[in-house]
Design a protein around this motif. Sequence first.
Motif, short mmCIF file in Angstrom:
data_model
loop_
_atom_site.label_atom_id
_atom_site.label_comp_id
_atom_site.label_asym_id
_atom_site.label_seq_id
_atom_site.Cartn_x
_atom_site.Cartn_y
_atom_site.Cartn_z
N GLU A 145 0.88 -1.17 0.00
CA GLU A 145 0.00 0.00 0.00
C GLU A 145 0.91 1.21 0.00
O GLU A 145 1.66 1.44 0.95
CB GLU A 145 -0.89 -0.01 1.25
CG GLU A 145 -1.79 1.18 1.39
CD GLU A 145 -2.97 1.17 0.44
OE1 GLU A 145 -3.56 2.23 0.25
OE2 GLU A 145 -3.29 0.10 -0.12
N VAL A 146 0.90 1.99 -1.07
CA VAL A 146 1.77 3.15 -1.20
C VAL A 146 0.96 4.39 -0.84
O VAL A 146 -0.14 4.59 -1.37
CB VAL A 146 2.33 3.28 -2.63
CG1 VAL A 146 3.32 4.42 -2.71
CG2 VAL A 146 2.98 1.98 -3.08
N THR A 147 1.53 5.23 0.05
CA THR A 147 0.78 6.41 0.47
C THR A 147 1.71 7.54 0.86
O THR A 147 2.93 7.37 0.86
CB THR A 147 -0.17 6.04 1.63
OG1 THR A 147 -1.06 7.13 1.86
CG2 THR A 147 0.60 5.71 2.89
N SER A 148 1.12 8.67 1.22
CA SER A 148 1.89 9.82 1.66
C SER A 148 2.43 9.58 3.07
O SER A 148 2.13 8.57 3.70
CB SER A 148 1.00 11.08 1.63
OG SER A 148 -0.04 10.94 2.58
N MET A 149 3.15 10.54 3.57
CA MET A 149 3.81 10.39 4.86
C MET A 149 2.83 10.33 6.04
O MET A 149 3.14 9.74 7.06
CB MET A 149 4.81 11.53 5.08
CG MET A 149 5.94 11.56 4.05
SD MET A 149 6.86 10.01 3.95
CE MET A 149 7.76 10.05 5.48
N ASN A 150 1.66 10.95 5.90
CA ASN A 150 0.78 11.01 7.06
C ASN A 150 -0.66 10.54 6.83
O ASN A 150 -1.50 10.69 7.70
CB ASN A 150 0.76 12.45 7.62
CG ASN A 150 0.37 13.46 6.57
OD1 ASN A 150 0.00 13.09 5.46
ND2 ASN A 150 0.46 14.73 6.90
N ALA A 151 -0.95 9.95 5.68
CA ALA A 151 -2.32 9.48 5.42
C ALA A 151 -2.61 8.23 6.25
O ALA A 151 -1.77 7.34 6.37
CB ALA A 151 -2.50 9.17 3.93
N SER A 152 -3.81 8.17 6.80
CA SER A 152 -4.21 7.00 7.57
C SER A 152 -4.68 5.90 6.63
O SER A 152 -5.50 6.14 5.74
CB SER A 152 -5.35 7.36 8.53
OG SER A 152 -5.84 6.18 9.14
#
Length: 193
Positions: A145-152
Amino acid sequence: MIDSAYDAMSNGESIDPSDIADLVAERDAIQSQIDHSTVNEIMSLSMQVLDMMTDMSRRNVAVGKKVADAILDRPRGIRQNQIDGARRQAEEVAIQKAKNPGASVQTEQYLRDSNGKILKGDDNRGRRLDIVVIKDGKVVGNPIEVTSMNASKRQQLSREASIHANSSVFVRDRTTGNLVEISGLISRVERRP
């Protein structure tokens, strides 16, 4: 000319090769007019929709205003998030291809049952995995799961866990069309700016 050709054929007459060439040219000219007309109709409809949306926003109609605001905000907010998300995913795909030569690095894969039907979690929604690596008919490592630094990602991972808890889980290998078991392999979160 086409009518003359039909008359000649129905009377048992042969058609001269130059007449056939003329018929082909006439057919191509008619097709070109049809194609041009279709493009113009599509452009006309698009312009009508744009005009209608503009008119609605000018009259400050609630729906029109919401649509206009969404269009105006999209390049700054939503669109930038989509661009950043696509970039993050592409970076991770490149990393996985380098780590797993000869493997198929696949994106946007739904969790499925043994019949290929999309499985749903406790919230009655399917779970789509960002990245799955498949080699020799088997999943390599956990999905990513690739995401930004602070996304839940709590909600997505919770849904994924509930799906795994209730049945055997598969993804469809896009290179072969076969279902590949992924039971028990919960996504790991990869964060990047």
